[in-house]
Design an enzyme around this catalytic site. Structure first.
Site, PDB file in Angstrom:
ATOM      1  N   TYR A 101     -39.190 -17.508 -33.452  1.00  0.00           N
ATOM      2  CA  TYR A 101     -39.084 -16.189 -32.844  1.00  0.00           C
ATOM      3  C   TYR A 101     -37.741 -15.510 -33.124  1.00  0.00           C
ATOM      4  O   TYR A 101     -37.504 -14.398 -32.663  1.00  0.00           O
ATOM      5  CB  TYR A 101     -39.270 -16.303 -31.327  1.00  0.00           C
ATOM      6  CG  TYR A 101     -40.581 -16.938 -30.950  1.00  0.00           C
ATOM      7  CD1 TYR A 101     -41.790 -16.303 -31.219  1.00  0.00           C
ATOM      8  CD2 TYR A 101     -40.616 -18.180 -30.328  1.00  0.00           C
ATOM      9  CE1 TYR A 101     -42.993 -16.889 -30.874  1.00  0.00           C
ATOM     10  CE2 TYR A 101     -41.826 -18.771 -29.988  1.00  0.00           C
ATOM     11  CZ  TYR A 101     -43.009 -18.126 -30.259  1.00  0.00           C
ATOM     12  OH  TYR A 101     -44.204 -18.710 -29.923  1.00  0.00           O
ATOM     13  N   PRO A 159     -36.505 -25.093 -28.933  1.00  0.00           N
ATOM     14  CA  PRO A 159     -36.017 -24.491 -30.182  1.00  0.00           C
ATOM     15  C   PRO A 159     -36.809 -23.227 -30.489  1.00  0.00           C
ATOM     16  O   PRO A 159     -38.016 -23.146 -30.237  1.00  0.00           O
ATOM     17  CB  PRO A 159     -36.298 -25.580 -31.216  1.00  0.00           C
ATOM     18  CG  PRO A 159     -36.263 -26.855 -30.436  1.00  0.00           C
ATOM     19  CD  PRO A 159     -36.861 -26.499 -29.095  1.00  0.00           C
ATOM     20  N   CYS A 160     -36.110 -22.238 -31.030  1.00  0.00           N
ATOM     21  CA  CYS A 160     -36.700 -20.898 -31.085  1.00  0.00           C
ATOM     22  C   CYS A 160     -36.680 -20.290 -32.479  1.00  0.00           C
ATOM     23  O   CYS A 160     -36.738 -19.074 -32.626  1.00  0.00           O
ATOM     24  CB  CYS A 160     -35.932 -19.986 -30.120  1.00  0.00           C
ATOM     25  SG  CYS A 160     -34.137 -20.081 -30.333  1.00  0.00           S
ATOM     26  N   GLN A 161     -36.610 -21.129 -33.507  1.00  0.00           N
ATOM     27  CA  GLN A 161     -36.486 -20.581 -34.854  1.00  0.00           C
ATOM     28  C   GLN A 161     -37.621 -19.631 -35.214  1.00  0.00           C
ATOM     29  O   GLN A 161     -37.420 -18.639 -35.902  1.00  0.00           O
ATOM     30  CB  GLN A 161     -36.429 -21.718 -35.889  1.00  0.00           C
ATOM     31  CG  GLN A 161     -35.167 -22.546 -35.836  1.00  0.00           C
ATOM     32  CD  GLN A 161     -35.318 -23.756 -34.937  1.00  0.00           C
ATOM     33  OE1 GLN A 161     -36.127 -23.765 -34.007  1.00  0.00           O
ATOM     34  NE2 GLN A 161     -34.533 -24.790 -35.205  1.00  0.00           N
ATOM     35  N   ASN A 208     -34.516 -18.608 -24.007  1.00  0.00           N
ATOM     36  CA  ASN A 208     -35.012 -18.523 -25.375  1.00  0.00           C
ATOM     37  C   ASN A 208     -34.498 -17.234 -26.017  1.00  0.00           C
ATOM     38  O   ASN A 208     -33.767 -16.467 -25.383  1.00  0.00           O
ATOM     39  CB  ASN A 208     -36.546 -18.575 -25.395  1.00  0.00           C
ATOM     40  CG  ASN A 208     -37.084 -19.304 -26.611  1.00  0.00           C
ATOM     41  OD1 ASN A 208     -36.908 -18.850 -27.724  1.00  0.00           O
ATOM     42  ND2 ASN A 208     -37.741 -20.440 -26.394  1.00  0.00           N
TER      43      ASN A 208
END
Length: 352
Positions: free
Chosen positions: A91, A87-89, A127
């Site tokens: 960034y 999960p990339c919230q 990502n």
């Protein structure tokens, strides 16, 4: 005598509803297991990926030898692929609450622990682009870790997935790494032509015309969120095929106060998609016209759940096992597009 191609196998960390798993399986790779903390992803993942085990666990609490003990995964297996699409919230450029997303910041560090333990033949990571540019990014550590572990061949780039069979302007960080000495790795070949919205949705692709608020109780799930009377009137005044909220900016009854004098801000909100362009990035909120350019090009509604899934290149028979529009949209929007995952899988198959 022709060398017998090996059977590649993979473990999909942060698997969600199964976009990466689906694509790798389409490429002929045996995905042994998917790992995710999201209990709402389990039913969808298991229903569509028979034979692949869904492990509902927090990766931070999974012992490194878990797959060795439970799946007989061996160390230094050249045919093993570890996938880490965390999960990339933290960034993401669209995220505004960095504090709540802070826990996602270092998930790649935990993934690296399994790479260290098993030393697979291949490592895949996908990502958001911000993982390269954010000053607090875990990327420098992860890159160094791969090098220290002997992954001398690491290729990565920021790609626009519309040139890889996915009809979205979806820019993502993509990485392939291998420690194998006789293998040259590269990212999938870029298409000459972008994939367009008109290539995937519309009546000729099996999507019946529907109204806002339609609930499709079949597995096809051509379900679309409802609209308030005022939002419906806004959309009716938005020109077809790419119209924006500027079409009703001078209407005092329809204009939103937050947009007054801000015609250049949030320009995609309440807008319609274009037929002859890729869709915008399909986010977890694609069912809502207020959250981006998610209006249907011609019909007075947002795109449906199935249309969003199709733009993420999920097969049309992929069943989302949830009665919640928001939950289904989250599983779809967070997924790695299946077609890009399939191309990554084929690339590895060809190397093998």
């Amino acid at each position: 005598m022709k060398k017998k191609s090996q059977q590649f196998k993979a473990i999909d960390f942060f698997c969600g509803g199964g976009g990466m798993t689906c694509g790798l399986r389409q490429a002929g790779i045996d995905v042994i297991a998917g790992v995710d903390i999201d209990k709402e992803a389990r039913a969808t993942y298991e229903h569509n990926n028979e034979g692949t085990v869904f492990i509902e666990k927090d990766i931070r609490r999974v012992h490194s030898d878990y797959f060795e003990r439970n799946f007989s995964i061996q160390k230094n297996d050249d045919s093993l692929i570890l996938v880490g699409c965390s999960p990339c919230q933290f960034y993401s450029i669209i995220n505004t609450d960095k504090e709540s997303s802070l826990k996602t910041k270092d998930l790649l560090r935990n993934f690296a622990r399994f790479v260290d333990y098993y030393r697979p033949g291949y490592v895949l990571v996908e990502n958001v682009p911000g993982i390269l540019t954010n000053k607090q990014s875990i990327w420098p550590m992860f890159h160094k870790k791969l090098k220290d572990l002997g992954y001398d061949k690491i290729v990565y780039d920021i790609i626009d997935m519309s040139y890889y069979g996915v009809p979205q302007s979806r820019r993502r960080f993509s990485l392939i790494a291998t420690r194998l000495k006789d293998i040259e790795v590269h990212l999938p070949q870029k298409d000459e032509r972008q994939a367009l919205l008109s290539d995937f949705i519309g009546v000729r692709h099996g999507f019946a015309q529907i109204s806002a608020g339609t609930k499709d109780t079949t597995d096809f799930n051509h379900t679309v969120a409802g609209l308030s009377d005022k939002c419906l009137r806004r959309l009716k005044k938005t020109k077809h095929d790419g119209g924006s909220r500027l079409c009703w900016a001078d209407d005092p009854e329809l204009q939103l106060r937050c947009f007054v004098g801000k015609d250049d801000s949030f320009k995609d909100s309440y807008g319609r998609m274009w037929w002859n362009k890729p869709a915008p990035t399909i986010t977890t909120k694609f069912f809502s016209i207020s959250n981006g350019r998610f209006g249907h090009p011609d019909e007075d509604r947002a795109i449906s759940l199935r249309e969003g899934a199709t733009l993420q290149t999920f097969p049309k028979d992929y069943v989302f096992k949830s009665n919640s529009i928001a939950t289904t949209a989250r599983l779809i929007g967070n997924a790695v597009p299946c077609e890009y995952a399939r191309r990554l899988g084929l690339l590895i198959q060809q190397n093998g």
